[in-house]
Design a protein around this motif. Structure first.
Motif, PDB file in Angstrom:
ATOM      1  N   ALA A 257      -7.444  72.026  59.901  1.00 38.24           N
ATOM      2  CA  ALA A 257      -7.550  71.133  61.064  1.00 38.24           C
ATOM      3  C   ALA A 257      -6.186  70.912  61.712  1.00 38.24           C
ATOM      4  O   ALA A 257      -6.063  70.870  62.946  1.00 38.24           O
ATOM      5  CB  ALA A 257      -8.159  69.803  60.640  1.00 38.24           C
ATOM      6  N   ALA A 258      -5.139  70.794  60.883  1.00 39.91           N
ATOM      7  CA  ALA A 258      -3.787  70.603  61.430  1.00 39.91           C
ATOM      8  C   ALA A 258      -3.321  71.845  62.177  1.00 39.91           C
ATOM      9  O   ALA A 258      -2.703  71.751  63.249  1.00 39.91           O
ATOM     10  CB  ALA A 258      -2.820  70.269  60.305  1.00 39.91           C
ATOM     11  N   ALA A 259      -3.613  73.024  61.634  1.00 38.51           N
ATOM     12  CA  ALA A 259      -3.248  74.263  62.325  1.00 38.51           C
ATOM     13  C   ALA A 259      -4.027  74.409  63.621  1.00 38.51           C
ATOM     14  O   ALA A 259      -3.486  74.854  64.642  1.00 38.51           O
ATOM     15  CB  ALA A 259      -3.505  75.459  61.410  1.00 38.51           C
ATOM     16  N   ALA A 260      -5.294  74.035  63.586  1.00 39.68           N
ATOM     17  CA  ALA A 260      -6.129  74.120  64.795  1.00 39.68           C
ATOM     18  C   ALA A 260      -5.589  73.212  65.892  1.00 39.68           C
ATOM     19  O   ALA A 260      -5.522  73.596  67.071  1.00 39.68           O
ATOM     20  CB  ALA A 260      -7.566  73.740  64.453  1.00 39.68           C
ATOM     21  N   GLU A 261      -5.166  72.016  65.499  1.00 36.50           N
ATOM     22  CA  GLU A 261      -4.629  71.071  66.491  1.00 36.50           C
ATOM     23  C   GLU A 261      -3.363  71.627  67.133  1.00 36.50           C
ATOM     24  O   GLU A 261      -3.170  71.519  68.356  1.00 36.50           O
ATOM     25  CB  GLU A 261      -4.343  69.735  65.812  1.00 36.50           C
ATOM     26  N   LEU A 262      -2.518  72.253  66.330  1.00 35.29           N
ATOM     27  CA  LEU A 262      -1.284  72.835  66.870  1.00 35.29           C
ATOM     28  C   LEU A 262      -1.608  73.972  67.833  1.00 35.29           C
ATOM     29  O   LEU A 262      -0.985  74.102  68.905  1.00 35.29           O
ATOM     30  CB  LEU A 262      -0.409  73.335  65.728  1.00 35.29           C
ATOM     31  N   ALA A 263      -2.565  74.809  67.477  1.00 40.14           N
ATOM     32  CA  ALA A 263      -2.948  75.920  68.355  1.00 40.14           C
ATOM     33  C   ALA A 263      -3.533  75.412  69.667  1.00 40.14           C
ATOM     34  O   ALA A 263      -3.257  75.978  70.750  1.00 40.14           O
ATOM     35  CB  ALA A 263      -3.959  76.817  67.644  1.00 40.14           C
ATOM     36  N   GLN A 264      -4.311  74.353  69.580  1.00 41.98           N
ATOM     37  CA  GLN A 264      -4.930  73.815  70.797  1.00 41.98           C
ATOM     38  C   GLN A 264      -3.899  73.260  71.759  1.00 41.98           C
ATOM     39  O   GLN A 264      -4.083  73.329  72.981  1.00 41.98           O
ATOM     40  CB  GLN A 264      -5.955  72.753  70.402  1.00 41.98           C
ATOM     41  N   THR A 265      -2.798  72.741  71.224  1.00 38.51           N
ATOM     42  CA  THR A 265      -1.748  72.251  72.119  1.00 38.51           C
ATOM     43  C   THR A 265      -1.096  73.392  72.895  1.00 38.51           C
ATOM     44  O   THR A 265      -0.470  73.161  73.930  1.00 38.51           O
ATOM     45  CB  THR A 265      -0.661  71.491  71.333  1.00 38.51           C
ATOM     46  N   ALA A 266      -1.244  74.627  72.375  1.00 36.60           N
ATOM     47  CA  ALA A 266      -0.711  75.804  73.072  1.00 36.60           C
ATOM     48  C   ALA A 266      -1.749  76.416  74.006  1.00 36.60           C
ATOM     49  O   ALA A 266      -1.533  77.508  74.542  1.00 36.60           O
ATOM     50  CB  ALA A 266      -0.247  76.845  72.050  1.00 36.60           C
ATOM     51  N   GLY A 267      -2.864  75.735  74.210  1.00 35.74           N
ATOM     52  CA  GLY A 267      -3.884  76.217  75.128  1.00 35.74           C
ATOM     53  C   GLY A 267      -4.810  77.261  74.541  1.00 35.74           C
ATOM     54  O   GLY A 267      -5.445  78.028  75.285  1.00 35.74           O
ATOM     55  N   ILE A 268      -4.899  77.315  73.218  1.00 36.40           N
ATOM     56  CA  ILE A 268      -5.722  78.322  72.556  1.00 36.40           C
ATOM     57  C   ILE A 268      -7.047  77.706  72.119  1.00 36.40           C
ATOM     58  O   ILE A 268      -7.082  76.597  71.569  1.00 36.40           O
ATOM     59  CB  ILE A 268      -4.968  78.889  71.332  1.00 36.40           C
ATOM     60  N   LYS A 269      -8.131  78.423  72.327  1.00 39.33           N
ATOM     61  CA  LYS A 269      -9.430  77.983  71.858  1.00 39.33           C
ATOM     62  C   LYS A 269      -9.564  78.354  70.383  1.00 39.33           C
ATOM     63  O   LYS A 269      -9.287  79.481  69.990  1.00 39.33           O
ATOM     64  CB  LYS A 269     -10.548  78.644  72.666  1.00 39.33           C
ATOM     65  N   VAL A 270     -10.006  77.396  69.563  1.00 37.06           N
ATOM     66  CA  VAL A 270     -10.032  77.601  68.110  1.00 37.06           C
ATOM     67  C   VAL A 270     -11.465  77.598  67.593  1.00 37.06           C
ATOM     68  O   VAL A 270     -12.279  76.752  67.963  1.00 37.06           O
ATOM     69  CB  VAL A 270      -9.222  76.505  67.388  1.00 37.06           C
ATOM     70  N   ASP A 271     -11.729  78.535  66.715  1.00 31.88           N
ATOM     71  CA  ASP A 271     -13.023  78.606  66.032  1.00 31.88           C
ATOM     72  C   ASP A 271     -12.733  78.676  64.532  1.00 31.88           C
ATOM     73  O   ASP A 271     -12.144  79.646  64.056  1.00 31.88           O
ATOM     74  CB  ASP A 271     -13.799  79.844  66.486  1.00 31.88           C
ATOM     75  N   ILE A 272     -13.105  77.628  63.809  1.00 29.66           N
ATOM     76  CA  ILE A 272     -12.900  77.603  62.368  1.00 29.66           C
ATOM     77  C   ILE A 272     -14.125  78.214  61.685  1.00 29.66           C
ATOM     78  O   ILE A 272     -15.238  77.683  61.779  1.00 29.66           O
ATOM     79  CB  ILE A 272     -12.632  76.174  61.857  1.00 29.66           C
ATOM     80  N   LEU A 273     -13.911  79.327  61.016  1.00 28.41           N
ATOM     81  CA  LEU A 273     -15.014  80.048  60.391  1.00 28.41           C
ATOM     82  C   LEU A 273     -15.447  79.423  59.076  1.00 28.41           C
ATOM     83  O   LEU A 273     -16.515  79.760  58.556  1.00 28.41           O
ATOM     84  CB  LEU A 273     -14.606  81.507  60.142  1.00 28.41           C
ATOM     85  N   GLY A 274     -14.644  78.539  58.533  1.00 25.94           N
ATOM     86  CA  GLY A 274     -14.964  77.874  57.278  1.00 25.94           C
ATOM     87  C   GLY A 274     -13.740  77.747  56.405  1.00 25.94           C
ATOM     88  O   GLY A 274     -12.811  78.552  56.489  1.00 25.94           O
ATOM     89  N   ASP A 275     -13.731  76.708  55.552  1.00 26.41           N
ATOM     90  CA  ASP A 275     -12.587  76.490  54.666  1.00 26.41           C
ATOM     91  C   ASP A 275     -12.888  76.896  53.232  1.00 26.41           C
ATOM     92  O   ASP A 275     -12.087  76.654  52.332  1.00 26.41           O
ATOM     93  CB  ASP A 275     -12.152  75.022  54.697  1.00 26.41           C
ATOM     94  N   ALA A 276     -14.060  77.500  52.991  1.00 29.46           N
ATOM     95  CA  ALA A 276     -14.468  77.811  51.620  1.00 29.46           C
ATOM     96  C   ALA A 276     -14.999  79.233  51.490  1.00 29.46           C
ATOM     97  O   ALA A 276     -15.903  79.492  50.696  1.00 29.46           O
ATOM     98  CB  ALA A 276     -15.517  76.808  51.157  1.00 29.46           C
ATOM     99  N   LEU A 277     -14.434  80.162  52.255  1.00 28.56           N
ATOM    100  CA  LEU A 277     -14.920  81.543  52.212  1.00 28.56           C
ATOM    101  C   LEU A 277     -14.572  82.201  50.882  1.00 28.56           C
ATOM    102  O   LEU A 277     -13.477  82.015  50.350  1.00 28.56           O
ATOM    103  CB  LEU A 277     -14.328  82.363  53.357  1.00 28.56           C
ATOM    104  N   GLU A 278     -15.519  82.975  50.361  1.00 30.56           N
ATOM    105  CA  GLU A 278     -15.311  83.750  49.153  1.00 30.56           C
ATOM    106  C   GLU A 278     -15.780  85.177  49.397  1.00 30.56           C
ATOM    107  O   GLU A 278     -16.446  85.459  50.382  1.00 30.56           O
ATOM    108  CB  GLU A 278     -16.068  83.146  47.966  1.00 30.56           C
ATOM    109  N   GLY A 279     -15.440  86.061  48.480  1.00 31.75           N
ATOM    110  CA  GLY A 279     -15.874  87.447  48.599  1.00 31.75           C
ATOM    111  C   GLY A 279     -14.728  88.409  48.394  1.00 31.75           C
ATOM    112  O   GLY A 279     -13.563  88.019  48.288  1.00 31.75           O
TER     113      GLY A 279
END
Length: 420
Positions: A257-279
């Protein structure tokens, strides 16, 4: 929109690490120092930094914390012991025995603060029964090479340990205990963080044996014998765990969430795919490459960039003899799958600064990654086949090296997609 993509991606990773730094986050959840005897214990890659943060708030304290080699921090009263990770060693076993002795014999008026983070599974080492350290080391190495998810690995560890699966907390009973945790596991289950030394186990020996069979791991005979006899379970409802409060105060979701907020301040659209991916790292990379190419194809010229963020813990099934880790292998497989697609850059790093067993956090890739490798006669497909991602990125200068970050909220992956 013109971006310095590698620089931005590194800033996002650094931000994800920063918000999980115990010196920035632990004080907010630390209660006032209790009266009476207070003992600090802990294990994990972040535990020494957590101890440092505790003493910054409470002053010098009595205690013992075990962390990875190179991850010690200066403390006035708490003893910091360094030991091996991811395969345990004698230093970790000796320190674990001392920790168990330290908390044994405490009374109901005493208070224990346990500082638990990822890496504690290897650092807290007390083989149960007649199992030797060498046998525990052999099993750990085989499990890490098998591709098994961390939840199953930790379920096995609990059954053959005299400290995991709630047994550390049981040793401190009847003292009151607060366990503060930094999560490095998909799903943020307290029982999986460092194999749950303060959390009773819901698994059993039969399940551990089934997991070993499922991942084609043949353990030393003593471990099979011990598990066949029933293992060493401690149920969550055990009276010796009744005085324990377990609190996760930092988790992968907060860092993303903190990284997403920083990216959004740079005008970037953010899509978080999940914080618990495995595989399997290479399989997830191929899926993410396909998703990135689809997203890019749908971007109109001149539109803002899109960032795909994800966390969790990927695995690698060891097929070759190279040096790598799940993040570098993901990045290498992603570069191959993207096939030099213009306008797509990515970073994949472990927030503890160690990807696999190497002192490398992960790697950065871009449209020129494969071209740079070819210019140095490095074949990407061969490196992937050999599980040699770290050497691949070393040759082209694509490694991310942070040194000890003193925290651990698992993998951080970001794919920056700009319009063609």
């Amino acid at each position: 929109m013109t971006l310095d993509a590698p620089s931005l991606l590194r800033q996002l990773f650094d931000r994800a690490v920063e918000v999980a730094d115990p010196m920035q986050s632990l004080a907010a959840v630390l209660p006032p120092k209790p009266a009476g005897r207070v003992v600090i214990i802990g294990a994990g890659k972040a535990s020494a930094r957590m101890a440092e943060a505790v003493e910054a708030a409470w002053g010098p304290c009595e205690g013992l914390v075990i962390t990875r080699y190179g991850y010690a921090r200066p403390c006035a009263g708490i003893e910091i012991v360094e030991a091996a990770h991811p395969v345990p060693d004698a230093a970790g076993m000796q320190a674990t025995r001392r920790m168990l002795d330290l908390v044994s014999g405490l009374g109901a008026d005493d208070f224990v603060l346990a500082l638990i983070s990822g890496g504690g599974s290897a650092l807290l080492t007390a083989p149960a029964g007649d199992i030797t350290l060498a046998e525990k080391q052999a099993l750990t190495d085989a499990l890490l090479a098998s591709g098994a998810p961390i939840g199953e690995i930790n379920g096995i560890r609990k059954q053959i340990s005299a400290v995991k699966g709630g047994k550390l907390a049981a040793a401190a009973y009847p003292a009151r205990m607060l366990a503060l945790m930094i999560s490095d596991v998909p799903g943020d289950d307290p029982g999986d963080i460092a194999s749950g030394p303060t959390v009773g186990s819901t698994g059993d020996a039969a399940r551990a044996l089934a997991a070993l069979n499922r991942w084609n791991v043949t353990p030393p005979a003593s471990i099979t014998t011990y598990l066949t006899a029933g293992g060493a379970p401690l149920a969550p409802e055990d009276i010796r765990l009744s005085h324990v409060q377990n609190v996760i105060y930092a988790a992968p979701s907060q860092s993303l969430a903190a990284a997403a907020e920083l990216a959004q301040t740079a005008g970037i659209k953010v899509d978080i795919l999940g914080d618990a991916l495995e595989g399997e790292a290479r399989d997830v990379a191929r899926a993410h490459a396909a998703a990135a190419l689809d997203r890019q194809a749908a971007l109109p010229p001149g539109s803002p960039p899109v960032l795909l963020l994800s966390g969790g813990e990927l695995t690698v099934t060891r097929r070759g003899n190279g040096v790598g880790g799940p993040n570098a292998e993901y990045a290498l497989a992603l570069a191959i799958a993207l096939d030099a697609a213009p306008g797509i850059h990515a970073i994949a790093c472990d927030t503890d600064g160690v990807d696999g067993a190497a002192e490398v956090a992960g790697a950065l890739i871009g449209p020129d990654t494969l071209k740079q490798a070819a210019a140095k006669d490095v074949i990407a497909a061969q490196a992937l086949s050999d599980n040699d991602a770290h050497h691949f990125f070393e040759h082209i200068g694509g490694q991310v090296v942070t040194g000890p970050t003193l925290t651990n909220v698992n993998d951080f992956r970001a794919i920056l997609i700009q319009p063609r």
